[in-house]
Enzyme design. Structure first.
Site, PDB file in Angstrom:
ATOM      1  N   LYS A 190     -37.833 -49.759 -56.448  1.00  0.00           N
ATOM      2  CA  LYS A 190     -36.383 -49.903 -56.332  1.00  0.00           C
ATOM      3  C   LYS A 190     -36.057 -50.622 -55.035  1.00  0.00           C
ATOM      4  O   LYS A 190     -36.269 -50.093 -53.946  1.00  0.00           O
ATOM      5  CB  LYS A 190     -35.671 -48.556 -56.338  1.00  0.00           C
ATOM      6  CG  LYS A 190     -34.131 -48.710 -56.436  1.00  0.00           C
ATOM      7  CD  LYS A 190     -33.380 -47.474 -56.006  1.00  0.00           C
ATOM      8  CE  LYS A 190     -33.112 -47.447 -54.526  1.00  0.00           C
ATOM      9  NZ  LYS A 190     -32.135 -48.492 -54.079  1.00  0.00           N
ATOM     10  N   GLU A 264     -42.336 -44.728 -43.863  1.00  0.00           N
ATOM     11  CA  GLU A 264     -42.185 -45.602 -42.694  1.00  0.00           C
ATOM     12  C   GLU A 264     -40.711 -45.594 -42.360  1.00  0.00           C
ATOM     13  O   GLU A 264     -39.892 -46.167 -43.079  1.00  0.00           O
ATOM     14  CB  GLU A 264     -42.703 -47.010 -43.016  1.00  0.00           C
ATOM     15  CG  GLU A 264     -42.940 -47.852 -41.773  1.00  0.00           C
ATOM     16  CD  GLU A 264     -41.770 -48.759 -41.458  1.00  0.00           C
ATOM     17  OE1 GLU A 264     -40.977 -48.370 -40.566  1.00  0.00           O
ATOM     18  OE2 GLU A 264     -41.635 -49.807 -42.093  1.00  0.00           O
ATOM     19  N   CYS A 298     -36.896 -51.830 -37.850  1.00  0.00           N
ATOM     20  CA  CYS A 298     -37.229 -50.446 -37.495  1.00  0.00           C
ATOM     21  C   CYS A 298     -38.048 -50.373 -36.213  1.00  0.00           C
ATOM     22  O   CYS A 298     -37.962 -49.403 -35.469  1.00  0.00           O
ATOM     23  CB  CYS A 298     -37.973 -49.777 -38.643  1.00  0.00           C
ATOM     24  SG  CYS A 298     -39.382 -50.713 -39.259  1.00  0.00           S
ATOM     25  N   GLU A 394     -31.176 -44.625 -32.938  1.00  0.00           N
ATOM     26  CA  GLU A 394     -31.365 -45.966 -33.481  1.00  0.00           C
ATOM     27  C   GLU A 394     -30.014 -46.575 -33.859  1.00  0.00           C
ATOM     28  O   GLU A 394     -29.249 -45.994 -34.615  1.00  0.00           O
ATOM     29  CB  GLU A 394     -32.279 -45.893 -34.702  1.00  0.00           C
ATOM     30  CG  GLU A 394     -32.669 -47.238 -35.263  1.00  0.00           C
ATOM     31  CD  GLU A 394     -33.635 -47.109 -36.435  1.00  0.00           C
ATOM     32  OE1 GLU A 394     -34.541 -47.944 -36.553  1.00  0.00           O
ATOM     33  OE2 GLU A 394     -33.474 -46.159 -37.226  1.00  0.00           O
TER      34      GLU A 394
END
Length: 787
Positions: A190, A264, A298, A394
């Site tokens: 997906k 991850e 990331c 983040e």
């Protein structure tokens, strides 16, 4: 304007890439897409729009997958899997090679479509994303070719559900699909709902490459579709790249299901600049680290940690470089910073900066901002404290935050002061400084004098709340394999019952204590349990540990682990040999204790002791022979794949072989530099309390091994939920696997549980490389040789 005028001004002119071919590809397909299931596109259904974030224009309409369509994709993958697995490694290699070649042939179309859909500059999608995706298929074609020979005792997991993010849509697809197919799995993927178009283009390429129908299936939709994939009973493995918050939900949702899982997740990567660094190179590296892909990376070097003596000069150079960055149309080859992926992400960036910028000094260059689209200027915020929200959380945008340090030790402390552990950069012209600091950083990938270097041969992945598992290299392929064979169900072992008139224990009563920090400790509960032998005879008493005892043991383990990991592998091997030597001198005593508790033949008990001594020798031998390997990456330098200890490991030991099982868990963990908190066999705990007497005489530093006796069902959740435990293993016969995986979601610690399946502790299962992989993290350190 003439050429000579341009040479005088050095101004950039527009160099726009044509979108005609990509738009024609969309038009040819009616600007509407269904899913790709069983080798064919389904009819488009109700769905959502794919928009160009740079202009807001609608590119196509995509279909929201229904539960029935997800079922159909999983069924197609399940049906195709036996045939795909049954092919030779060479046959799968040919298919992967064909995909790599097709990606190269259609590279420009893929790159332009990616930029239209995602908003990243065309030079990034053209020169980085698409070539690296092709590299992954080439590399994994090679792994597929070698798999039958080099990993003959492994088989694929089955059907893999893969969920990828919007920041690197095509590259993340390659990172997920290539190893899965190489290993013989089939896939239901997906893509992110914001960026699905290149995945649908890839679906066409799989047909051109001749992949059997159902090997690759692609369904589109929002998070609800991802949730259906995660919880689908027909999925054997989930691979997810995305936010830490969603990763935590996936860990909870898959707990107890037996699904393999790799995550991850997010990061807040430090970018450390020492005073002896080449400052201009460090500035250029920082541009790539944080403004690459608009900071929507990331592993972005979003946390600048610069040595105090050069901080002002470095920030001045950085501001000057920021003023030269070009922001605008992502299809312009001269653009440095493109569009943010959508309005939601843009609003998040704006909100976080507005809330936290007042804590420091904010700088944004006076750059041209397009009149439409989702754009945000490059931003620098200096003078922040390490505890600032912007230093800890983040942002996932083109925002760099900065603080300073004085000494290398302080730099390491600041860099590791985060819940994440994905990547880091170290800049120094002194090789001794760089190579001293790099291994001390808690990150899965460290770049020395560089940033954002990736290759299919080098494993990529995080520590802590940046997830677990690796992508790339042999270590990435292992995420899609399991040992051959099917383990038998493990029969729970009940506590031995009391006889009507039990004979007393030893004439001199001994109540075994816990073993914490190298010392015997009374249980906090103040309670003990009578341990009966096979015939109901009292063989002793054992303390019942509780939450506080686990806390004390974890504190002792954490305190000891750093020094133990820093000890030489040879030293750790010597101590393991010494444990074996001291156990050997008491072999008869331990065999008698095993016989008294289990009631089996004396010869069987003696054989278990001898097998335990052999197991200690095995891990002593491996202690200094599992350092890692050098990766052949395409730079003038190398990437070191270092096997580093996980940290503090909590383990619930096997019941069926109480001594051999205890040592089979303990030995690989401490051989690799970990400290352990062990909960020994529930029915037969006294063998562990005898064993700590051996540890006391074998020079094992206090705190490296801690033993808390008690009920597995009582202590498992406490151990798994502890925020300072890095991994939990369970080989218990109690039904606690789901509880451990669920509790571990708190800080996303690694888990290795048996799901009620037996292990052959006397054979390869009990000492194989699975223990080595569980006891270590692969830390990839990229080291350039120079100019």
């Amino acid at each position: 304007m003439t050429v000579s005028d341009l040479m005088d001004s050095m101004e950039y002119g527009p160099a726009t890439e044509s979108a005609a071919e990509a738009l024609a590809w969309l038009v040819d397909r009616g600007d509407r897409f269904g899913h790709f299931i069983a080798g064919q596109f389904t009819e488009p259904g109700d769905g959502f729009e794919a928009k160009n974030p740079a202009t807001g224009e609608v590119l196509a309409t995509l279909t929201q997958a229904t539960p029935a369509e997800v079922d159909a994709a999983v069924d197609a993958a399940r049906k195709a899997q036996p045939k795909w697995t049954g092919l030779s490694g060479h046959a799968r290699a040919r298919a992967l090679y064909a995909l790599a070649r097709l990606i190269q042939k259609h590279a420009r179309l893929i790159a332009v479509l990616e930029t239209l859909d995602n908003g990243k500059p065309i030079r990034e999608s053209r020169d980085i994303d698409v070539p690296l995706a092709a590299r992954h298929f080439y590399y994994h074609a090679g792994l597929a070719q070698l798999l039958d020979k080099d990993l003959a005792e492994h088989v694929p997991l089955g059907v893999c559900g893969q969920i990828i993010p919007w920041n690197f849509p095509f590259l993340m697809l390659a990172w997920k699909i290539a190893p899965a197919l190489a290993a013989g799995n089939t896939v239901v993927l997906k893509p992110a709902e914001q960026t699905s178009l290149t995945a649908l283009l890839f679906a066409e390429l799989t047909s051109e490459a001749g992949l059997p129908a159902g090997v690759v299936n692609i369904v589109t939709g929002d998070g609800a579709v991802g949730e259906r994939i995660v919880t689908h009973p027909g999925i054997d493995k989930i691979a997810f790249t995305g936010s830490t918050e969603v990763g935590r939900k996936i860990r909870t949702a898959t707990a107890g299901s037996g699904k393999a899982l790799s995550l991850e997740l997010g990061g807040k990567s430090p970018y450390i600049v020492f005073e002896d660094a080449d400052l201009d190179s460090a500035v250029e590296g920082l541009v790539d680290a944080i403004w690459f892909n608009q900071g929507q990376v990331c592993c972005a070097g979003s946390r600048l940690i610069v040595q105090e003596g050069i901080a002002d000069a470095f920030h001045d150079r950085l501001r000057a470089r920021m003023a030269a960055l070009r922001l605008g149309d992502p299809l312009d080859k001269c653009i440095d910073i493109g569009a943010i992926v959508d309005e939601t992400q843009l609003s998040r960036i704006e909100g976080m900066v507005a809330a936290g910028a007042g804590e420091g000094a904010l700088f944004q260059p006076d750059c041209h901002m397009p009149g439409r689209g989702c754009f945000y200027p490059p931003t620098l915020i200096t003078g922040l404290s390490p505890a600032s929200t912007l230093m800890q959380e983040e942002i996932f945008g083109p925002v760099l935050v900065s603080t300073t340090f004085r000494t290398p030790a302080e730099a390491v402390q600041l860099a590791n002061d985060t819940r994440y552990g994905l990547a880091a950069s170290v800049w120094s012209e002194t090789i001794g400084v760089a190579l001293d600091v790099a291994p001390k950083l808690t990150a899965g990938v460290i770049w020395v004098n560089g940033s954002n270097m990736f290759d299919a041969a080098a494993g990529f992945g995080g520590l802590r709340e940046s997830g677990f598992g690796r992508e790339g290299g042999w270590e990435g392929l292992m995420e899609y394999l399991r040992p051959k064979g099917t383990a038998k169900p493990l029969k729970p072992l009940a506590l031995a019952e009391r006889a009507d008139k039990p004979a007393p224990a030893d004439p001199l009563d001994r109540t075994a204590k816990l073993y914490i920090g190298g010392k015997q400790a009374r249980p906090d509960s103040g309670y003990c349990r009578t341990v009966y032998g096979a015939r109901g005879r009292i063989v002793g008493h054992v303390g019942l540990g509780n939450r506080k005892d686990i806390r004390n043991a974890v504190e002792a383990a954490r305190k000891a682990q750093g020094a133990w990991a820093a000890a030489s592998a040879h030293n750790r091997a010597q101590i393991l040999y010494y444990i074996a030597e001291n156990l050997s001198t008491r072999a008869g005593e331990f065999a008698d204790r095993l016989h008294a508790m289990t009631g089996g033949p004396k010869a069987k008990a003696a054989a278990e002791v001898e097998a335990t001594i052999d197991r200690l020798f095995t891990w002593a031998a491996r202690a200094d022979k599992a350092a890692g390997e050098i990766k052949a990456v395409p730079i003038r330098g190398t990437a070191l794949a270092m096997n580093t200890p996980v940290g503090v490991i909590g383990a619930l030991c096997p019941d069926e072989v109480p001594l051999l099982g205890l040592v089979s868990v303990l030995a690989p963990a401490i051989a690799m530099g970990n400290a352990v908190v062990l909960v020994p066999s529930d029915p037969f705990p006294l063998i562990a309390t005898d064993f700590y007497q051996v540890l006391d005489t074998s020079d094992v530093p206090g705190g490296v091994v801690n033993i808390v006796t008690g009920s597995h069902t009582t202590l498992a959740a406490t151990l798994a939920a502890h925020m300072d435990v890095d991994a939990v293993w369970s080989f218990s016969s109690s039904d606690i696997s789901a509880e451990i995986e669920r509790a571990a979601a708190g800080n996303l610690k690694r888990t290795w549980v048996n799901h009620g399946r037996a292990c052959d502790w006397t054979g390869e299962d009990g000492e194989g490389r699975a223990f080595l992989r569980a006891a270590t993290e692969v830390k990839t350190v990229w080291i350039p040789w120079g100019a």
